[in-house]
Write a protein that holds these residues in place. Structure first.
Motif, PDB file in Angstrom:
ATOM      1  N   ARG A  55       0.812  -0.987   0.115  1.00 27.44           N
ATOM      2  CA  ARG A  55      -0.236  -0.023   0.101  1.00 27.44           C
ATOM      3  C   ARG A  55       0.714   1.105   0.088  1.00 27.44           C
ATOM      4  O   ARG A  55       0.731   2.225  -0.926  1.00 27.44           O
ATOM      5  N   ARG A  58       2.363   1.873  -3.444  1.00 25.00           N
ATOM      6  CA  ARG A  58       1.853   2.554  -4.286  1.00 25.00           C
ATOM      7  C   ARG A  58       0.986   4.082  -3.553  1.00 25.00           C
ATOM      8  O   ARG A  58       1.157   4.412  -2.772  1.00 25.00           O
ATOM      9  N   GLY A  59       1.522   5.255  -5.055  1.00 23.40           N
ATOM     10  CA  GLY A  59       0.880   6.430  -4.817  1.00 23.40           C
ATOM     11  C   GLY A  59       2.067   6.672  -4.679  1.00 23.40           C
ATOM     12  O   GLY A  59       2.527   8.343  -5.065  1.00 23.40           O
ATOM     13  N   LEU A  64       0.262   5.635 -10.228  1.00 25.91           N
ATOM     14  CA  LEU A  64      -0.755   5.681 -11.528  1.00 25.91           C
ATOM     15  C   LEU A  64      -1.767   6.589 -12.049  1.00 25.91           C
ATOM     16  O   LEU A  64      -2.206   7.251 -11.229  1.00 25.91           O
ATOM     17  N   HIS A  82      -9.167  15.051  -2.497  1.00 25.88           N
ATOM     18  CA  HIS A  82      -9.013  13.811  -3.563  1.00 25.88           C
ATOM     19  C   HIS A  82      -7.224  13.786  -3.065  1.00 25.88           C
ATOM     20  O   HIS A  82      -7.033  12.396  -2.679  1.00 25.88           O
ATOM     21  N   GLU A  85      -6.002  13.574   0.446  1.00 30.12           N
ATOM     22  CA  GLU A  85      -6.055  12.744   1.181  1.00 30.12           C
ATOM     23  C   GLU A  85      -4.903  11.128   0.320  1.00 30.12           C
ATOM     24  O   GLU A  85      -4.479  10.352   1.781  1.00 30.12           O
ATOM     25  N   THR A  86      -4.555  11.776  -0.400  1.00 30.71           N
ATOM     26  CA  THR A  86      -3.612  10.302  -1.059  1.00 30.71           C
ATOM     27  C   THR A  86      -2.037  11.222  -0.091  1.00 30.71           C
ATOM     28  O   THR A  86      -1.610  10.337   0.083  1.00 30.71           O
ATOM     29  N   ALA A  89      -2.230   9.418   3.341  1.00 30.19           N
ATOM     30  CA  ALA A  89      -2.138   8.431   3.505  1.00 30.19           C
ATOM     31  C   ALA A  89      -0.555   8.405   3.027  1.00 30.19           C
ATOM     32  O   ALA A  89      -0.449   7.179   4.000  1.00 30.19           O
ATOM     33  N   HIS A  90       0.076   8.629   2.315  1.00 30.19           N
ATOM     34  CA  HIS A  90       1.302   8.495   3.102  1.00 30.19           C
ATOM     35  C   HIS A  90       2.326   8.672   4.363  1.00 30.19           C
ATOM     36  O   HIS A  90       3.515   8.756   4.839  1.00 30.19           O
ATOM     37  N   MET A 136      -2.487  14.649  -9.357  1.00 31.65           N
ATOM     38  CA  MET A 136      -2.234  14.082  -8.057  1.00 31.65           C
ATOM     39  C   MET A 136      -1.621  13.223  -7.902  1.00 31.65           C
ATOM     40  O   MET A 136      -1.101  12.794  -6.563  1.00 31.65           O
TER      41      MET A 136
END
Lengths: 299, 317
Positions: A55, A58-59, A64, A82, A85-86, A89-90, A136
């Motif tokens: 996880r 990713r990002g 992608l 969005h 949030e992305t 998340a990291h 993003m």
């Protein structure tokens, strides 16, 4: 793939370009499954990572961008939501910093950042939405950016602008791009390496300039012949359509459509053969041509 | 927004006129004479003279359109008439029953949400596994089991042996609410869990969920913020209808638990041909349905920004 480089993955519809991208991130939708192989990033096999480790990849390391920007976004959240949030998340960032990063990236891509940030996806035009999706993907400075037909839906001027930006970004940020497209011109504009995919297998790989100037694999040749800028005046479509991947023919998967197919093509899958430094082809005919050349040279 | 609300409130008028007028006609057509029933209730001999006098007292002497118009006039002045059986004002009768009904509706909905949300979500996420099949079986049982049976089971096996919970009536505080709420909520939960599961499965297949995964969002965020929020939109639609029904009272459950709600009032009124109470009840139901559905429509706006309330709103780009 090397740092700071751009590899174009080209092939016609149904060749397996998108599923390659999804496999790299391990988000192949069921009933699809990754049955074997390796995905190596910095000496790590991504297929062996745990769920949580994957996880985080990713990002952050692999980002992608999809072809259809409307389906990239959750219809009931703002674009800004969005992106923040992305980022969150990291990374743990103080309030507002994620927003600043998002605004900055969007401004870089020529968007009216403040307005786009507050907008819902359906309120933006396709071009703006696609650039927002790109912003993003870029906001976490991924090691590798995978663009799956990401510029195909943009108009010509915007496409040029976005490609230019990507190229600049490539050099500035030590990022690499896997540029998935069927648009050969766009591939030629950004990529330095190219891989041609057919029926899920890479059939030719090498420096973009060399491959485009002197394609070795019959499929690459046919692909180039069907594009106006490589073959002015006379366009030649490839006859037939790509095979059903569940019912691949025995031997080389291209032989039913190959103008030069010989006996051996029907029975054996051709292996990748290094013909030049960094130039690889999977074709029996190229192999035998090289072998005969070698024999002549030896005698 | 205000203009929209005003418009919606205006639609309330034809709806209410329609339903009350139809009820008026239906009651008139239906067999049974309220005057006769009233007389026999009060042990007065049913003679033609007595009947005539009772009809006069109940205001049944006039022809139907006249009666409807005079009833309407009363309603506009805030007077719903008086009950044939008790002589109390209808508005007071209904209002005295309403809190119990609202309590039960709220309790039932709470139980429904507590059961349906996690079960529906879990079933969707565990699709095709043993847990999913078990959940679906439970939902099927829940949807099929009649509420009077479930209510009796709860009374027999929980209320009676433990003595913690009153078997009948509202009891002290909220404890009396427990069993009727469970009975009501269980049946509802089955339907809602299935609906939620189906919606969630549909949403989880959409591309933006894949896209969210590709950005490395946590699975909890994806389910909560992305999937559930989109899957709940159809659930909310159904909720408007369910709430309307619940406010109309749940006759069977009110009977079993001796719950003094609106539903029982209405059923008793129908048996007694108690026209003013029936009319008042129908009016309340009409208002409740229109009003609740308005509330639901407004809530869409918060769930889904694509829903526009009026022209020119919601579009900025």
């Amino acid at each position: 793939m090397k740092e700071g480089r751009c590899l174009a993955l080209i092939g016609e519809s149904g060749a397996g370009k998108s599923i390659t991208a999804l496999s790299l991130l391990r988000i192949v939708p069921p009933p699809g499954k990754i049955t074997g192989g390796e995905v190596i990033l910095d000496n790590r096999d991504l297929l062996k990572l745990g769920k949580e480790e994957m996880r985080l990849v990713r990002g952050e390391e692999l980002a992608l961008v999809f072809q259809d920007s409307l389906s990239t976004f959750n219809p009931v959240r703002t674009v800004g939501g969005h992106i923040c949030e992305t980022i969150n998340a990291h990374r743990r960032l103080p309030n507002g910093q994620a927003k600043e990063m998002a605004l900055e990236k969007m401004a870089d891509l020529g968007l009216p950042a403040g307005r786009v940030f507050r907008s819902f996806p359906f309120q933006l035009s396709g071009g703006m939405r696609q650039r927002a999706a790109l912003a993003m993907a870029l906001c976490l400075h991924p090691r590798i950016l995978i663009t799956d037909e990401a510029t195909t839906s943009l108009d010509v001027t915007l496409q040029a602008q976005v490609l230019h930006y990507l190229k600049k970004h490539l050099e500035d940020c030590c990022m690499s791009i896997l540029f998935i497209t069927h648009d050969l011109a766009a591939a030629a504009a950004v990529a330095d390496q190219v891989a041609v995919i057919y029926a899920g297998r890479i059939v030719e790989k090498g420096q973009l300039k060399k491959v485009f100037k002197q394609p070795l694999h019959p499929y690459t040749q046919a692909l180039l012949r069907s594009h106006p800028s490589f073959c002015p005046g006379t366009l030649k479509p490839i006859q037939g359509s790509p095979p059903d991947l569940a019912l691949l023919p025995e031997g080389c998967s291209f032989y039913p459509r190959c103008p030069e197919a010989a006996g051996i093509c029907l029975s054996r899958v051709p292996e990748m053969l290094e013909v030049d430094s960094g130039r690889q082809v999977a074709c029996h005919l190229v192999k035998s041509a090289i072998l005969t050349k070698g024999e002549i040279a030896a005698s | 927004m205000l203009k929209y609300l005003a418009k919606r409130f205006l639609t309330l008028i034809p709806v209410l006129l329609g339903v009350t007028f139809i009820t008026f006609i239906l009651m008139d057509i239906a067999p049974g004479d309220p005057a006769e029933i009233m007389l026999s209730r009060r042990d007065i001999e049913v003679t033609p003279e007595n009947l005539e006098r009772a009809r006069e007292a109940l205001g049944l002497g006039e022809p139907l359109p006249v009666r409807y118009l005079s009833w309407l006039q009363g309603v506009i002045q805030g007077n719903l008439g008086t009950s044939f059986t008790t002589g109390e004002p209808v508005s007071r009768e209904i209002i005295s029953r309403l809190p119990a009904t609202i309590e039960l509706a709220a309790g039932g909905l709470a139980v429904m949400f507590i059961l349906a949300l996690p079960l529906g979500t879990a079933a969707a996420l565990l699709r095709g596994t043993f847990g999913d099949h078990l959940g679906r079986l439970t939902a099927l049982v829940g949807a099929s089991i009649p509420s009077f049976y479930l209510g009796l089971l709860l009374i027999t096996y929980i209320a009676v042996p433990t003595q913690w919970i009153p078997v009948m009536g509202r009891g002290e505080g909220l404890i009396g609410l427990v069993l009727p709420s469970i009975t009501l909520g269980f049946g509802l939960a089955a339907t809602y869990a299935r609906l939620l599961r189906a919606n969630l499965l549909e949403v989880l297949q959409l591309d933006f969920i894949r896209s969210a995964r590709s950005r490395g969002l946590k699975e909890t965020v994806i389910i909560g913020n992305y999937a559930l929020r989109n899957a709940l939109i159809p659930v909310v639609t159904l909720l408007g209808i369910t709430m309307g029904h619940l406010l109309g009272g749940t006759v069977v459950i009110e009977r079993i638990f001796a719950w003094p709600g609106v539903g029982r009032l209405a059923v008793d009124a129908i048996f007694d041909r108690n026209y003013p109470v029936i009319q008042g009840y129908v009016l309340l139901m009409g208002v409740a349905f229109v009003f609740l559905n308005l509330l639901i429509d407004i809530s869409y706006r918060f769930l889904d920004p694509r829903v526009k309330m009026e022209e020119g709103e919601g579009q900025t780009g």
